[in-house]
Design a protein around this motif. Structure first.
Motif, mmCIF file in Angstrom:
data_model
loop_
_atom_site.group_PDB
_atom_site.id
_atom_site.type_symbol
_atom_site.label_atom_id
_atom_site.label_comp_id
_atom_site.label_asym_id
_atom_site.label_seq_id
_atom_site.Cartn_x
_atom_site.Cartn_y
_atom_site.Cartn_z
ATOM 1 N N THR A 86 0.813 -1.221 0.000
ATOM 2 C CA THR A 86 0.000 0.000 0.000
ATOM 3 C C THR A 86 0.846 1.271 0.000
ATOM 4 N N MET A 87 2.165 1.114 0.201
ATOM 5 C CA MET A 87 3.075 2.260 0.225
ATOM 6 C C MET A 87 4.037 2.251 -0.959
ATOM 7 N N ASP A 88 3.883 1.297 -1.852
ATOM 8 C CA ASP A 88 4.849 1.062 -2.930
ATOM 9 C C ASP A 88 4.696 2.097 -4.049
ATOM 10 N N VAL A 89 5.423 3.189 -3.922
ATOM 11 C CA VAL A 89 5.332 4.269 -4.907
ATOM 12 C C VAL A 89 5.850 3.846 -6.272
ATOM 13 N N LEU A 90 6.825 2.950 -6.300
ATOM 14 C CA LEU A 90 7.368 2.506 -7.588
ATOM 15 C C LEU A 90 6.306 1.766 -8.391
ATOM 16 N N SER A 91 5.545 0.922 -7.711
ATOM 17 C CA SER A 91 4.505 0.176 -8.423
ATOM 18 C C SER A 91 3.373 1.086 -8.879
ATOM 19 N N SER A 92 2.925 1.972 -8.003
ATOM 20 C CA SER A 92 1.796 2.838 -8.375
ATOM 21 C C SER A 92 2.154 3.743 -9.549
ATOM 22 N N GLN A 93 3.363 4.282 -9.540
ATOM 23 C CA GLN A 93 3.761 5.181 -10.618
ATOM 24 C C GLN A 93 4.168 4.409 -11.881
ATOM 25 N N SER A 94 4.651 3.189 -11.707
ATOM 26 C CA SER A 94 4.987 2.367 -12.866
ATOM 27 C C SER A 94 3.741 1.957 -13.638
ATOM 28 N N ASN A 95 2.644 1.733 -12.918
ATOM 29 C CA ASN A 95 1.377 1.444 -13.596
ATOM 30 C C ASN A 95 1.014 2.573 -14.553
ATOM 31 N N VAL A 96 1.151 3.803 -14.052
ATOM 32 C CA VAL A 96 0.845 4.975 -14.877
ATOM 33 C C VAL A 96 1.821 5.062 -16.045
ATOM 34 N N ALA A 97 3.090 4.790 -15.772
ATOM 35 C CA ALA A 97 4.124 4.888 -16.808
ATOM 36 C C ALA A 97 3.874 3.899 -17.942
ATOM 37 N N GLY A 98 3.505 2.671 -17.603
ATOM 38 C CA GLY A 98 3.252 1.668 -18.632
ATOM 39 C C GLY A 98 2.050 2.009 -19.485
ATOM 40 N N TYR A 99 0.998 2.472 -18.830
ATOM 41 C CA TYR A 99 -0.212 2.894 -19.543
ATOM 42 C C TYR A 99 0.105 4.063 -20.478
ATOM 43 N N GLY A 100 0.782 5.069 -19.918
ATOM 44 C CA GLY A 100 1.097 6.260 -20.696
ATOM 45 C C GLY A 100 2.074 6.010 -21.817
ATOM 46 N N ALA A 101 3.015 5.091 -21.600
ATOM 47 C CA ALA A 101 4.029 4.805 -22.616
ATOM 48 C C ALA A 101 3.383 4.330 -23.908
ATOM 49 N N PHE A 102 2.396 3.445 -23.784
ATOM 50 C CA PHE A 102 1.760 2.963 -25.012
ATOM 51 C C PHE A 102 0.932 4.062 -25.676
ATOM 52 N N LEU A 103 0.227 4.862 -24.891
ATOM 53 C CA LEU A 103 -0.580 5.930 -25.480
ATOM 54 C C LEU A 103 0.297 6.951 -26.209
ATOM 55 N N ILE A 104 1.438 7.274 -25.612
ATOM 56 C CA ILE A 104 2.364 8.213 -26.240
ATOM 57 C C ILE A 104 2.910 7.628 -27.547
ATOM 58 N N ALA A 105 3.266 6.343 -27.499
ATOM 59 C CA ALA A 105 3.785 5.684 -28.708
ATOM 60 C C ALA A 105 2.715 5.636 -29.796
ATOM 61 N N ILE A 147 6.007 -0.784 -32.624
ATOM 62 C CA ILE A 147 6.145 -0.018 -31.386
ATOM 63 C C ILE A 147 6.941 -0.857 -30.400
ATOM 64 N N VAL A 148 7.947 -0.248 -29.791
ATOM 65 C CA VAL A 148 8.756 -0.924 -28.773
ATOM 66 C C VAL A 148 8.719 -0.093 -27.501
ATOM 67 N N ILE A 149 8.424 -0.749 -26.377
ATOM 68 C CA ILE A 149 8.454 -0.072 -25.079
ATOM 69 C C ILE A 149 9.460 -0.805 -24.203
ATOM 70 N N THR A 150 10.464 -0.087 -23.720
ATOM 71 C CA THR A 150 11.507 -0.701 -22.903
ATOM 72 C C THR A 150 11.383 -0.216 -21.464
ATOM 73 N N THR A 151 11.501 -1.159 -20.529
ATOM 74 C CA THR A 151 11.267 -0.828 -19.118
ATOM 75 C C THR A 151 12.315 -1.384 -18.170
ATOM 76 N N ALA A 152 13.339 -2.069 -18.695
ATOM 77 C CA ALA A 152 14.271 -2.819 -17.852
ATOM 78 C C ALA A 152 15.236 -1.910 -17.093
ATOM 79 N N GLN A 153 15.301 -2.106 -15.780
ATOM 80 C CA GLN A 153 16.259 -1.386 -14.948
ATOM 81 C C GLN A 153 16.876 -2.336 -13.931
ATOM 82 N N ILE A 154 18.129 -2.086 -13.588
ATOM 83 C CA ILE A 154 18.835 -2.851 -12.566
ATOM 84 C C ILE A 154 18.964 -1.960 -11.343
ATOM 85 N N PHE A 155 18.450 -2.412 -10.227
ATOM 86 C CA PHE A 155 18.359 -1.590 -9.027
ATOM 87 C C PHE A 155 19.711 -1.001 -8.633
ATOM 88 N N GLY A 156 19.773 0.336 -8.618
ATOM 89 C CA GLY A 156 20.982 1.022 -8.186
ATOM 90 C C GLY A 156 22.095 1.088 -9.212
#
Length: 383
Positions: A123-142, A248-257
């Protein structure tokens, strides 16, 4: 206790708390101050905050008078400001200098992007909540930049083929991009180094691109992990084959830190069809493509558009702020007492897990290691 909400930098449209969350906090007996104009870009006007029980303040008065200061991004604080509780998404592993500076001024720093990703923390996971928005928006922008229709259309004037979408990385953002693309009629393929992602990808209507021999990512806090050279070669070959037919290609991969893994080379991009679009969500940590530039757009010689955007949630400022505010409110419950006072229980794994600095020192082991390595490198350079 007084909680202060500051106005974000010019390019950021979100705000830490909307009026509806402020009202809940005020009802708990906690005083809330809001910098004038803080919520305007998220369509939460000063009047809304006042009706919710907040008090409007200038930035200077807020910074000096509030006990807890909420900001999404790192902010410049006056040199004479001491002993505040700071809460936000500060990316300390990439921006250690500011955390060191804050520690010297005896601030207690909580960076919610460092929150342990456990069931209790959801319920406090800001990365997940904002990533949901990012994934949705990424496709719409593309889709908006793609010069063709996304779904298949059959008309009297002829038929239109559906767009082929390739998603690299099936974390929270990737899965939302897959779901959005599929709903809008794209033919979707998705790649992830984690075999366990296969079931989720396929449940959303996409084909999972499998590469054997990946390192176990179970302990990577939801991020990708560094892979062996042998795996990277096989991965490169598989992605190269998929990207030739992708529109359309959407890339999301990150390595923590660490720097984002390079998944898409210049040579791969040159094989893509003119008019194809890439949206790189890992742009702020180096990008997943060789040509990505953060916060900007690149048009290649073969007319492929590459959009480097790590802050898509700001495009959907109102709902992004709403989700972020829910996360913040739940975290505040951990560090406040029933009477509305500050109660920092550092025996709590979520509290200490997000704490970067307290008592004038850096307390996060991983951040301390990065700072030590930087200091050693600087010393060696000086010598």
């Amino acid at each position: 206790m007084v909680i202060g909400i500051v106005k974000e930098p010019e390019k950021e449209a979100r705000v830490s708390l909307l009026a509806e969350e402020v009202k809940n906090i005020v009802d708990q007996g906690i005083e809330v101050w809001v910098e004038k104009g803080a919520g305007e870009k998220a369509y939460c006007l000063d009047d809304f905050y006042q009706k919710a029980g907040a008090i409007l303040k200038s930035r200077r008065d807020l910074l000096h008078g509030a006990d807890v200061i909420l900001s999404i991004h790192q902010i410049e604080l006056p040199e004479d400001l001491k002993s505040k509780v700071l809460i936000g998404i500060y990316q300390p592993l990439y921006h250690s200098s500011m955390i060191e500076k804050w520690a010297k001024n005896d601030h207690v720093v909580f960076s919610l992007d460092m929150l342990p990703r456990t069931t209790r923390a959801q319920t406090m996971d800001v990365l997940s909540s904002q990533s949901n928005v990012a994934g949705y928006g990424a496709f719409l922008i593309a889709a908006a930049r793609y010069p063709h229709f996304v779904p298949m259309l059959m008309t009297a004037a002829g038929s239109v083929k559906p767009a082929n979408l390739l998603v690299l990385g099936a974390g929270v953002a990737g899965l939302e991009a897959i779901a959005t693309g599929h709903r809008l009629g794209a033919v979707v393929e998705a790649f992830d180094t984690r075999p366990v992602a296969k079931e989720e990808v396929e449940s959303l209507g996409a084909r999972f691109v499998m590469v054997e021999g990946a390192e176990d990512a179970a302990k990577a806090k939801g991020y990708a992990v560094e892979q062996s050279v042998e795996f990277q070669i096989k991965q490169k070959e598989k992605i190269a084959a998929c990207i030739k037919k992708a529109d359309i290609v959407i890339t999301t991969a990150q390595i923590f830190g660490k720097k984002a893994p390079l998944l898409v080379t210049k040579e791969m991009i040159e094989t893509m069809k003119p008019g194809s679009v890439i949206v790189d969500l890992a742009a702020s940590t180096g990008g997943n493509t060789e040509l990505t530039k953060d916060a900007s757009e690149v048009l290649t010689k073969n007319r492929v558009t590459i959009i480097g955007n790590s802050n898509i949630p700001a495009t959907f400022s109102s709902d992004s702020s709403k989700l972020y505010g829910h996360n913040i409110s739940n975290f505040l419950k951990l560090i406040t007492s029933e009477k509305g006072g500050l109660n920092l229980d550092f025996s709590d794994d979520l509290v200490i897990g997000t704490c970067m600095a307290k008592g004038g020192v850096i307390v996060n082991d991983r951040l301390n290691k990065i700072i030590t390595e930087k200091q050693a490198a600087q010393t060696e350079k000086t010598i």
